[in-house]
Write an enzyme that holds these catalytic residues in place. Sequence first.
Site, PDB file in Angstrom:
ATOM      1  N   GLY A  13      -5.394 -11.084  -0.397  1.00  0.00           N
ATOM      2  CA  GLY A  13      -4.031 -10.684  -0.021  1.00  0.00           C
ATOM      3  C   GLY A  13      -3.747 -10.877   1.453  1.00  0.00           C
ATOM      4  O   GLY A  13      -3.553  -9.899   2.193  1.00  0.00           O
ATOM      5  N   SER A  15      -1.190 -12.781   2.773  1.00  0.00           N
ATOM      6  CA  SER A  15       0.155 -13.297   3.084  1.00  0.00           C
ATOM      7  C   SER A  15       0.913 -12.390   4.050  1.00  0.00           C
ATOM      8  O   SER A  15       1.817 -12.848   4.743  1.00  0.00           O
ATOM      9  CB  SER A  15       0.958 -13.466   1.789  1.00  0.00           C
ATOM     10  N   VAL A  61      -5.667 -11.722  -8.084  1.00  0.00           N
ATOM     11  CA  VAL A  61      -6.924 -11.010  -8.344  1.00  0.00           C
ATOM     12  C   VAL A  61      -7.020 -10.476  -9.770  1.00  0.00           C
ATOM     13  O   VAL A  61      -8.072 -10.015 -10.190  1.00  0.00           O
ATOM     14  CB  VAL A  61      -7.190  -9.864  -7.321  1.00  0.00           C
ATOM     15  N   ASN A  87      -8.537  -6.178  -0.173  1.00  0.00           N
ATOM     16  CA  ASN A  87      -7.319  -5.652   0.446  1.00  0.00           C
ATOM     17  C   ASN A  87      -6.110  -5.763  -0.487  1.00  0.00           C
ATOM     18  O   ASN A  87      -5.230  -4.905  -0.467  1.00  0.00           O
ATOM     19  CB  ASN A  87      -7.066  -6.445   1.742  1.00  0.00           C
ATOM     20  N   TYR A 152      -0.386   5.077  -8.579  1.00  0.00           N
ATOM     21  CA  TYR A 152      -1.005   4.523  -7.359  1.00  0.00           C
ATOM     22  C   TYR A 152      -2.193   5.387  -6.928  1.00  0.00           C
ATOM     23  O   TYR A 152      -3.283   4.880  -6.669  1.00  0.00           O
ATOM     24  CB  TYR A 152       0.041   4.432  -6.246  1.00  0.00           C
ATOM     25  N   LYS A 156      -6.186   4.350  -6.570  1.00  0.00           N
ATOM     26  CA  LYS A 156      -6.932   4.433  -5.307  1.00  0.00           C
ATOM     27  C   LYS A 156      -8.078   5.451  -5.402  1.00  0.00           C
ATOM     28  O   LYS A 156      -9.135   5.247  -4.808  1.00  0.00           O
ATOM     29  CB  LYS A 156      -5.989   4.744  -4.146  1.00  0.00           C
TER      30      LYS A 156
END
Length: 280
Positions: A13, A15, A61, A87, A152, A156
Site C-alpha cells: 500500500g 500509493s 493483498v 501497511n 475495523y 486490527k
Amino acid sequence: MDKRAGRVLLITGVSSGFGRALSEAALLAGHTVIGTVRSEAAKAEFDRLDGKRAHGVILDVTDFAAIETVVKDVTGRTGPVDVLVNNAGYGHEGTLEESPLNELVRQFNVNVFGAVAMTRAVLPSMRVRRAGHIVNITSMAGLVTFPGVSYYCGSKFALEGISEALEKEVRGFGIKVTIVAPGSFRTDWAGRSMIRTERSVDDYNAVFEPIRRLRKEKDGKQAGDPAKAAQVLLDIIEHDNPPVHLLLGNDALGLVRKKLADLNDEIDAWESVSKSTDFS
Ligand code: NAP
C-alpha cells in the site's frame, strides 16, 4: 547515506499515506523498496521515485493466490526481503447492526488475511536466513475501541493478536516483529479510502451521527504527521532491540493508557469472582 542502508523493504500500500511516506524516506536513506500498488498508473508513479531502487508491483493483498508468485518474481530482481511492512489497509465505518456481514469479510480480507498471506510469503526465506523484520501497521483501534467502527477494530485487534503470537514463534530464529499502532494521522484513511455504510436504523442517530460528522470534519486536520512516523519506522528497523508494540501519536498514547488503567480497575473490582471458578 545510512550506515546500514541497502536493505530490501517490501511495503504494501504505497500509493499514499504511511506507505508512501515510508517508501520515500527509505529510498532517501539508500534502501531498496518493493511497493505494492493496485494500478498501472500508481506503479509508474512509484517507479519514478527512484530509477533503480523503487520497484512497484501490482498486487491487491486479497489476491492470496498471486502473492507468493509476485513476491518470488520481484525478489528475484531485488534479493530477499529484509523488512516486510504490512501497511495496506482501510477503515470501514458503520454500526454493527447497520453494516452487512460482507463488509466484515472484506475488512478482514484486507486488514488481516492480506497481512497474514504476505507474512507467510516472506517467512520461509527469513527463517532460513535467520534474519528479518516484520512490521505490522495495526492501529490504536487494535487496542482501544470506538463505536461505529466495530469491524475495523475487530480487524486490527485480530492483527494485534496474530502478530504478538507470531513474534513469540519466530524470535528464536532472529526474526523481529514490531506491531505499530498509530493514532489519527493525516493520510487518505478517513477520506477516499474509508468505506462508509449507508445509514438505515434511526435508533443509532444519537450515538453514530456525531462520530461520522466529526471524522469527516477532522479529515486532513489530524495531528499525526506520516513523514514523522516514517522516520520513526526507519529508526525502528535499525534498532538492535526494537519494540514488539509501538504506539504513534499523543492520542494513541492517552487512549491506550486509559484503556489499560480502566481494564486493570475492572479486573481488580471483579478479582474475587475471577478467582472463584477453579476446582477447589
Ligand atoms: P491511505 O492513505 O488510505 O493508504 C492506504 C493504502 O493501502 C493505499 O496505498 C491503498 O491503496 C492500500 N490498500 C487498501 N486496500 C488494499 C488492498 N486490498 N490491497 C492492496 N493495497 C490496499 O491510509 P493510511 O492511513 O496510510 O493507511 C495505512 C495503514 O495505516 C492502514 O492499515 C490503516 O488502517 C492504518 N492506520 C491509519 C491511521 C490513520 O489515522 N491514518 C491510524 C491507524 C492505523 P489504493 O490507493 O489502491 O487504495
